[in-house]
Scaffold this motif. Structure first.
Motif, PDB file in Angstrom:
ATOM      1  N   ILE A  29       0.832  -1.200   0.000  1.00  0.00           N
ATOM      2  CA  ILE A  29       0.000   0.000   0.000  1.00  0.00           C
ATOM      3  C   ILE A  29       0.866   1.249   0.000  1.00  0.00           C
ATOM      4  N   ALA A  30       1.944   1.244   0.782  1.00  0.00           N
ATOM      5  CA  ALA A  30       2.845   2.399   0.821  1.00  0.00           C
ATOM      6  C   ALA A  30       3.470   2.642  -0.554  1.00  0.00           C
ATOM      7  N   GLU A  31       3.822   1.562  -1.237  1.00  0.00           N
ATOM      8  CA  GLU A  31       4.420   1.675  -2.571  1.00  0.00           C
ATOM      9  C   GLU A  31       3.447   2.316  -3.557  1.00  0.00           C
ATOM     10  N   VAL A  32       2.196   1.842  -3.550  1.00  0.00           N
ATOM     11  CA  VAL A  32       1.189   2.383  -4.466  1.00  0.00           C
ATOM     12  C   VAL A  32       0.843   3.821  -4.102  1.00  0.00           C
ATOM     13  N   THR A  33       0.748   4.103  -2.822  1.00  0.00           N
ATOM     14  CA  THR A  33       0.413   5.457  -2.368  1.00  0.00           C
ATOM     15  C   THR A  33       1.498   6.446  -2.768  1.00  0.00           C
ATOM     16  N   GLU A  34       2.748   6.039  -2.636  1.00  0.00           N
ATOM     17  CA  GLU A  34       3.852   6.928  -3.022  1.00  0.00           C
ATOM     18  C   GLU A  34       3.828   7.198  -4.520  1.00  0.00           C
ATOM     19  N   LYS A  35       3.520   6.178  -5.306  1.00  0.00           N
ATOM     20  CA  LYS A  35       3.511   6.321  -6.767  1.00  0.00           C
ATOM     21  C   LYS A  35       2.350   7.175  -7.258  1.00  0.00           C
ATOM     22  N   GLY A  37       0.111   9.053  -5.204  1.00  0.00           N
ATOM     23  CA  GLY A  37      -0.214  10.236  -4.405  1.00  0.00           C
ATOM     24  C   GLY A  37      -1.421  10.049  -3.510  1.00  0.00           C
ATOM     25  N   PHE A  38      -2.055   8.885  -3.585  1.00  0.00           N
ATOM     26  CA  PHE A  38      -3.184   8.557  -2.716  1.00  0.00           C
ATOM     27  C   PHE A  38      -3.323   7.042  -2.668  1.00  0.00           C
ATOM     28  N   THR A  39      -4.098   6.564  -1.697  1.00  0.00           N
ATOM     29  CA  THR A  39      -4.302   5.131  -1.551  1.00  0.00           C
ATOM     30  C   THR A  39      -5.633   4.733  -2.177  1.00  0.00           C
ATOM     31  N   PRO A  40      -5.621   3.950  -3.269  1.00  0.00           N
ATOM     32  CA  PRO A  40      -6.894   3.509  -3.849  1.00  0.00           C
ATOM     33  C   PRO A  40      -7.743   2.784  -2.797  1.00  0.00           C
ATOM     34  N   ASN A  41      -9.008   3.114  -2.757  1.00  0.00           N
ATOM     35  CA  ASN A  41      -9.880   2.589  -1.698  1.00  0.00           C
ATOM     36  C   ASN A  41      -9.986   1.070  -1.692  1.00  0.00           C
ATOM     37  N   VAL A  42      -9.832   0.438  -2.854  1.00  0.00           N
ATOM     38  CA  VAL A  42      -9.931  -1.011  -2.898  1.00  0.00           C
ATOM     39  C   VAL A  42      -8.867  -1.669  -2.019  1.00  0.00           C
TER      40      VAL A  42
END
Length: 200
Positions: A29-35, A37-42
């Motif tokens: 999740i941290a990896e996707v959020t950094e890329k 700019g937000f955390t997809p709700n799924v």
């Protein structure tokens, strides 16, 4: 594990606190959020069941992160948007519509696919792909060998044909999970890919 409802994520799902996620899920999740700019709700909506989360993401990444001569990453996203629209899945249409706009570099394509894919800006190959994909999504019992042959005649390999079926089938499940949990799209998805990125 602390569970609570968050209507900005899902109206019927129990959402774990991020600090309660297993370490591997936190890392992803941290990896996707950094890329992004937000955390997809799924990512948070299904994390209350970590084993299923891992299986879901592994299948997703296997199908959507590869590119073959017959199916680009943009093509794969367009399949998701068109079939998810047939399943009335708001989350998948909005989230994958954003990715489709970015990967295709076409700010109109997701809206076209969601409203009437027959009028979308697609080449002949993708017209066939989406036609067959939508048939599998809404009339699966009517699919025949001839539908798969149409994909091959349009230039897809046997592996690509298998991918079309797997993408449609996987997202049929995803659509229903989103409906079941009342999963809501992140607001950020709506604007993504609609305007060219400013050059640095």
């Amino acid at each position: 594990m602390a569970l609570h409802s968050d209507p900005q994520i899902a109206t019927r799902a129990l959402i774990p606190d991020v600090e309660d996620f297993p370490a591997d899920i936190q890392e992803k999740i941290a990896e996707v959020t950094e890329k992004s700019g937000f955390t997809p709700n799924v990512f948070r909506a299904i994390a209350a069941r970590p084993e299923e989360w891992r299986a879901f993401m592994m299948m997703h990444d296997s199908l959507m992160d590869r590119q073959t001569p017959g199916l680009s990453k943009a093509d794969r996203e367009m399949i998701v948007v068109a079939t998810s629209a047939q399943n009335d899945c708001l989350y998948c249409v909005i989230a994958h519509g954003a990715i489709a706009r970015i990967r295709s570099k076409n700010p109109r394509i997701a809206d076209q696919l969601a409203i009437d894919w027959r009028k979308a800006e697609l080449d002949e190959r993708m017209q066939v792909v989406i036609d067959v994909a939508v048939k599998l999504a809404v009339r699966p019992a009517e699919v025949t060998d001839a539908d798969q042959q149409r994909l091959r005649d349009a230039g897809l390999s046997d592996e690509d044909v298998a991918d079309v079926g797997a993408i449609v089938s996987f997202f049929a499940m995803s659509n229903r999970l989103a409906h079941w949990g009342g999963l809501q799209p992140n607001h950020e998805f709506y604007a993504m890919g609609r305007e060219p990125r400013a050059k640095a």
